[in-house]
Write an enzyme that holds these catalytic residues in place. Structure first.
Site, PDB file in Angstrom:
ATOM      1  N   GLY A 119      26.393  43.331  50.768  1.00  0.00           N
ATOM      2  CA  GLY A 119      25.383  44.135  51.286  1.00  0.00           C
ATOM      3  C   GLY A 119      24.835  43.852  52.192  1.00  0.00           C
ATOM      4  O   GLY A 119      24.426  42.904  52.778  1.00  0.00           O
ATOM      5  N   CYS A 120      23.438  44.794  52.606  1.00  0.00           N
ATOM      6  CA  CYS A 120      22.703  45.023  53.964  1.00  0.00           C
ATOM      7  C   CYS A 120      21.667  44.344  53.220  1.00  0.00           C
ATOM      8  O   CYS A 120      21.332  43.098  53.918  1.00  0.00           O
ATOM      9  CB  CYS A 120      22.120  46.098  54.165  1.00  0.00           C
ATOM     10  SG  CYS A 120      22.039  47.653  52.628  1.00  0.00           S
ATOM     11  N   PHE A 121      21.306  44.757  51.763  1.00  0.00           N
ATOM     12  CA  PHE A 121      19.703  43.662  51.773  1.00  0.00           C
ATOM     13  C   PHE A 121      20.382  42.009  51.705  1.00  0.00           C
ATOM     14  O   PHE A 121      19.475  41.585  51.643  1.00  0.00           O
ATOM     15  CB  PHE A 121      19.671  44.268  50.197  1.00  0.00           C
ATOM     16  CG  PHE A 121      18.065  45.589  50.631  1.00  0.00           C
ATOM     17  CD1 PHE A 121      16.867  45.012  51.936  1.00  0.00           C
ATOM     18  CD2 PHE A 121      18.200  46.427  49.882  1.00  0.00           C
ATOM     19  CE1 PHE A 121      16.195  46.156  51.937  1.00  0.00           C
ATOM     20  CE2 PHE A 121      17.217  47.299  49.547  1.00  0.00           C
ATOM     21  CZ  PHE A 121      16.327  47.643  50.586  1.00  0.00           C
ATOM     22  N   ALA A 122      21.803  42.117  51.455  1.00  0.00           N
ATOM     23  CA  ALA A 122      21.801  40.983  50.644  1.00  0.00           C
ATOM     24  C   ALA A 122      22.401  39.945  51.868  1.00  0.00           C
ATOM     25  O   ALA A 122      21.886  38.969  51.793  1.00  0.00           O
ATOM     26  CB  ALA A 122      23.295  40.508  49.762  1.00  0.00           C
TER      27      ALA A 122
END
Length: 327
Positions: free
Chosen positions: A136-139
């Site tokens: 994921g992007c935030f991850a």
């Protein structure tokens, strides 16, 4: 090696648009089909208007089961349903951009073993993989800020994270919080302490430091800009700033896209690139790590191409030598 035949499922969204752009400019790929039932028969550039002159391909409602690489750009939970209904050849490699297969509990699906596709963590496994769960992007932004500390097993206290994402992080579907009149000159948080990316973040930290048992407190925010993620993290750290910097420089010594900056950083340094740039600051007993990425590239489609490059033995930077939108 001849050019790879590429198929994309769910071709109308932001990540698919960026993926199509990257594939059209990648010297070793050929876009075979873009699947979208709602747009079947329409030219791809009618939806992704920045692609006028780049491709004359039309969206299709049929698949080619013999493509070399299949990218799934579907909403969370939909990749599993799609693969249950549609079968592909044994040689087709699959890169999924949803969260369906990121956790260890979900990585095995119908005989397919999905490797978590964070190159800075799992490069060797990715090179041997047939199926990838793209992070994921935030991850991505948060894990890259934490990995060196976890690898050194020096995370012994709670981690506090405040991260802001642009409007494209919400996808193309309209909602109250994506309309211009709501987003412009506005700022808000959402999913406080419960964001879905926390699962993969905790999983990775524990992979490197299995005795980590503190809390990762994550506050996601909506920013009034189009793209990018600006994340700040802090935790107690007993070493010096110089020792922390050395941990990070050693960890990312052979990373193709992750860099340590001695100067404070800002989003324009990474927007439209596949880079992650990190900056470290020590205040009394706390280490502050700032992490910046483009949510659609390093946080999604660019990372997916990076994974493809590793899987096929290409140069890691192939098709990803992009200039930041700095001015």
């Amino acid at each position: 090696m001849s050019t790879l035949k590429i198929g994309i499922i769910g071709g109308a969204g932001y990540t698919a648009g960026e993926l199509i752009r990257l594939i059209c400019n990648h010297p070793k790929t050929n876009l075979n089909f873009v699947f979208s039932t709602s747009n079947a028969g329409n030219k791809v550039y009618k939806v992704h208007q920045d692609l006028i002159g780049s491709t004359d391909l039309e969206f299709t409602s049929t698949i080619n089961p013999d493509v070399d690489v299949l990218f799934l750009c579907l909403g969370h939970g939909n990749s599993t349903a799609f693969l249950e209904k549609n079968k592909f050849s044994d040689h087709t490699k699959i890169i999924d951009l949803s969260n369906d297969f990121r956790l260890v509990a979900d990585k095995n699906f119908e005989g397919k073993d999905f490797i978590y596709g964070l190159p800075e963590l799992n490069k060797d496994a990715i090179k041997k993989a047939n199926h990838i769960a793209n992070p994921g992007c935030f991850a991505t932004a948060i894990q890259l800020a934490l990995l060196p500390l976890a690898k050194a097993e020096v995370l012994h206290h709670d981690v506090h994270i405040n991260a802001v994402t642009g409007a494209t992080g919400a996808g193309t579907s309209l909602s109250k919080t994506t309309h211009f009149t709501w987003r412009d000159n506005n700022f808000s948080h959402y999913k406080a302490f419960t964001h879905q990316h926390l699962g993969e973040i905790n999983q990775t930290v524990n992979q490197l430091q299995n005795d980590f048992d503190s809390d990762i407190n994550f506050m996601p925010n909506r920013g009034n800009f189009s793209r990018g993620i600006f994340a700040t993290l802090y935790t107690k750290f007993e070493g010096t700033l110089e020792e922390a910097k050395q941990l990070y420089k050693d960890f990312y010594d052979d990373a193709a896209f992750t860099f340590i900056s001695d100067e404070e950083i800002h989003l324009k340094q990474v927007v439209n690139t596949n880079k992650c740039i990190l900056h470290l600051h020590k205040h009394e007993g706390k280490l502050l790590v700032t992490s910046i990425i483009d949510n659609l590239l390093k946080g999604a489609s660019g990372q997916a191409i990076h994974n493809m490059n590793l899987m096929f033995g290409f140069e890691e930077t192939e098709g990803l030598q992009l200039k930041a939108n700095y001015f």
